[in-house]
Design a protein around this motif. Structure first.
Motif, PDB file in Angstrom:
ATOM      1  N   UNK A 161       4.698   7.581   6.761  1.00 50.35           N
ATOM      2  CA  UNK A 161       4.165   6.965   5.543  1.00 50.35           C
ATOM      3  C   UNK A 161       2.674   7.259   5.394  1.00 50.35           C
ATOM      4  N   UNK A 162       1.936   7.198   6.485  1.00 56.18           N
ATOM      5  CA  UNK A 162       0.506   7.493   6.427  1.00 56.18           C
ATOM      6  C   UNK A 162       0.276   8.931   5.989  1.00 56.18           C
ATOM      7  N   UNK A 163       1.025   9.875   6.540  1.00 55.10           N
ATOM      8  CA  UNK A 163       0.896  11.276   6.147  1.00 55.10           C
ATOM      9  C   UNK A 163       1.258  11.477   4.676  1.00 55.10           C
ATOM     10  N   UNK A 164       2.331  10.826   4.225  1.00 57.18           N
ATOM     11  CA  UNK A 164       2.771  10.945   2.836  1.00 57.18           C
ATOM     12  C   UNK A 164       1.711  10.404   1.875  1.00 57.18           C
ATOM     13  N   UNK A 165       1.177   9.236   2.174  1.00 47.50           N
ATOM     14  CA  UNK A 165       0.161   8.636   1.312  1.00 47.50           C
ATOM     15  C   UNK A 165      -1.133   9.447   1.345  1.00 47.50           C
ATOM     16  N   UNK A 166      -1.467  10.002   2.477  1.00 46.35           N
ATOM     17  CA  UNK A 166      -2.655  10.845   2.592  1.00 46.35           C
ATOM     18  C   UNK A 166      -2.503  12.100   1.738  1.00 46.35           C
ATOM     19  N   UNK A 167      -1.305  12.682   1.734  1.00 43.87           N
ATOM     20  CA  UNK A 167      -1.040  13.865   0.919  1.00 43.87           C
ATOM     21  C   UNK A 167      -1.133  13.557  -0.572  1.00 43.87           C
TER      22      UNK A 167
ATOM     23  N   UNK B  55      -3.231  11.543  -1.861  1.00 42.23           N
ATOM     24  CA  UNK B  55      -4.615  11.238  -2.181  1.00 42.23           C
ATOM     25  C   UNK B  55      -4.892   9.749  -2.264  1.00 42.23           C
ATOM     26  N   UNK B  56      -4.249   8.966  -1.452  1.00 42.81           N
ATOM     27  CA  UNK B  56      -4.389   7.507  -1.488  1.00 42.81           C
ATOM     28  C   UNK B  56      -5.731   7.071  -0.916  1.00 42.81           C
ATOM     29  N   UNK B  57      -6.210   5.920  -1.420  1.00 41.49           N
ATOM     30  CA  UNK B  57      -7.367   5.256  -0.826  1.00 41.49           C
ATOM     31  C   UNK B  57      -6.854   4.500   0.390  1.00 41.49           C
ATOM     32  N   UNK B  58      -7.413   4.783   1.553  1.00 43.38           N
ATOM     33  CA  UNK B  58      -6.914   4.196   2.796  1.00 43.38           C
ATOM     34  C   UNK B  58      -8.002   3.335   3.415  1.00 43.38           C
TER      35      UNK B  58
ATOM     36  N   UNK C 221      -3.093   1.137   1.923  1.00 43.33           N
ATOM     37  CA  UNK C 221      -3.165   2.418   1.231  1.00 43.33           C
ATOM     38  C   UNK C 221      -2.746   2.201  -0.212  1.00 43.33           C
ATOM     39  N   UNK C 222      -3.455   2.860  -1.142  1.00 42.82           N
ATOM     40  CA  UNK C 222      -3.167   2.631  -2.551  1.00 42.82           C
ATOM     41  C   UNK C 222      -3.370   3.915  -3.360  1.00 42.82           C
ATOM     42  N   UNK C 223      -2.366   4.210  -4.190  1.00 45.60           N
ATOM     43  CA  UNK C 223      -2.480   5.263  -5.196  1.00 45.60           C
ATOM     44  C   UNK C 223      -2.342   4.589  -6.554  1.00 45.60           C
ATOM     45  N   UNK C 224      -2.315   5.370  -7.629  1.00 49.12           N
ATOM     46  CA  UNK C 224      -2.193   4.796  -8.967  1.00 49.12           C
ATOM     47  C   UNK C 224      -0.890   4.040  -9.163  1.00 49.12           C
ATOM     48  N   UNK C 225       0.189   4.488  -8.529  1.00 48.99           N
ATOM     49  CA  UNK C 225       1.490   3.871  -8.766  1.00 48.99           C
ATOM     50  C   UNK C 225       2.167   3.309  -7.513  1.00 48.99           C
ATOM     51  N   UNK C 226       1.447   3.236  -6.409  1.00 49.29           N
ATOM     52  CA  UNK C 226       2.084   2.779  -5.171  1.00 49.29           C
ATOM     53  C   UNK C 226       1.063   2.111  -4.249  1.00 49.29           C
ATOM     54  N   UNK C 227       1.466   0.982  -3.637  1.00 51.93           N
ATOM     55  CA  UNK C 227       0.637   0.282  -2.660  1.00 51.93           C
ATOM     56  C   UNK C 227       1.461   0.092  -1.384  1.00 51.93           C
TER      57      UNK C 227
ATOM     58  N   UNK D  58       5.177  -4.016  10.643  1.00 50.91           N
ATOM     59  CA  UNK D  58       5.747  -4.468   9.378  1.00 50.91           C
ATOM     60  C   UNK D  58       5.157  -3.610   8.269  1.00 50.91           C
ATOM     61  N   UNK D  59       6.026  -3.059   7.437  1.00 52.56           N
ATOM     62  CA  UNK D  59       5.591  -2.189   6.346  1.00 52.56           C
ATOM     63  C   UNK D  59       6.015  -2.827   5.032  1.00 52.56           C
ATOM     64  N   UNK D  60       5.039  -3.044   4.145  1.00 53.38           N
ATOM     65  CA  UNK D  60       5.319  -3.568   2.814  1.00 53.38           C
ATOM     66  C   UNK D  60       4.941  -2.492   1.806  1.00 53.38           C
ATOM     67  N   UNK D  61       5.891  -2.149   0.951  1.00 49.94           N
ATOM     68  CA  UNK D  61       5.675  -1.088  -0.029  1.00 49.94           C
ATOM     69  C   UNK D  61       5.933  -1.643  -1.423  1.00 49.94           C
ATOM     70  N   UNK D  62       4.994  -1.442  -2.325  1.00 47.71           N
ATOM     71  CA  UNK D  62       5.119  -1.926  -3.690  1.00 47.71           C
ATOM     72  C   UNK D  62       4.865  -0.755  -4.640  1.00 47.71           C
ATOM     73  N   UNK D  63       5.809  -0.542  -5.567  1.00 45.25           N
ATOM     74  CA  UNK D  63       5.702   0.537  -6.529  1.00 45.25           C
ATOM     75  C   UNK D  63       5.511  -0.050  -7.917  1.00 45.25           C
ATOM     76  N   UNK D  64       4.542   0.458  -8.654  1.00 46.08           N
ATOM     77  CA  UNK D  64       4.309   0.031 -10.024  1.00 46.08           C
ATOM     78  C   UNK D  64       5.154   0.896 -10.953  1.00 46.08           C
TER      79      UNK D  64
END
Length: 80
Positions: A30-36, A38-41, A52-58, A70-76
């Motif tokens: 997940x960290x590698x995916x979000x880094x790819x 361009x997420x703010x980490x 980690x946060x992108x425009x459409x995913x936290x 524990x991993x919490x994933x929220x998609x806008x």
């Protein structure tokens, strides 16, 4: 003597090849995916919390004292 040296070298190569082919954990994936993407980490000082946060995913990753993750994933979804 040659046989002992040969067996030692083969054991060394085998141990190196096995250690370099390890699987990634879900956290690392997940960290590698979000880094790819361009997420703010943000990482806490002790490294137990990662946000980690992108425009459409936290994504929030928390590690407790026992090492449980524990991993919490929220998609806008803007479709509504």
């Amino acid at each position: 003597m040659k046989k002992v040296i040969f067996m030692s070298v083969m054991a060394l190569f085998l141990s190196l090849s096995l250690s370099s082919c390890r699987e990634q954990t879900e956290k690392e994936k997940i960290i590698d995916e979000m880094n790819d993407e361009g997420a703010d980490i943000e990482v806490s000082r002790d490294g137990d919390k990662i946000k980690m946060e992108t425009d459409d995913k936290k994504v929030k990753i928390k590690t407790d004292d026992d090492g449980n993750v524990k991993i919490k994933e929220k998609t806008n979804n803007d479709d509504n």
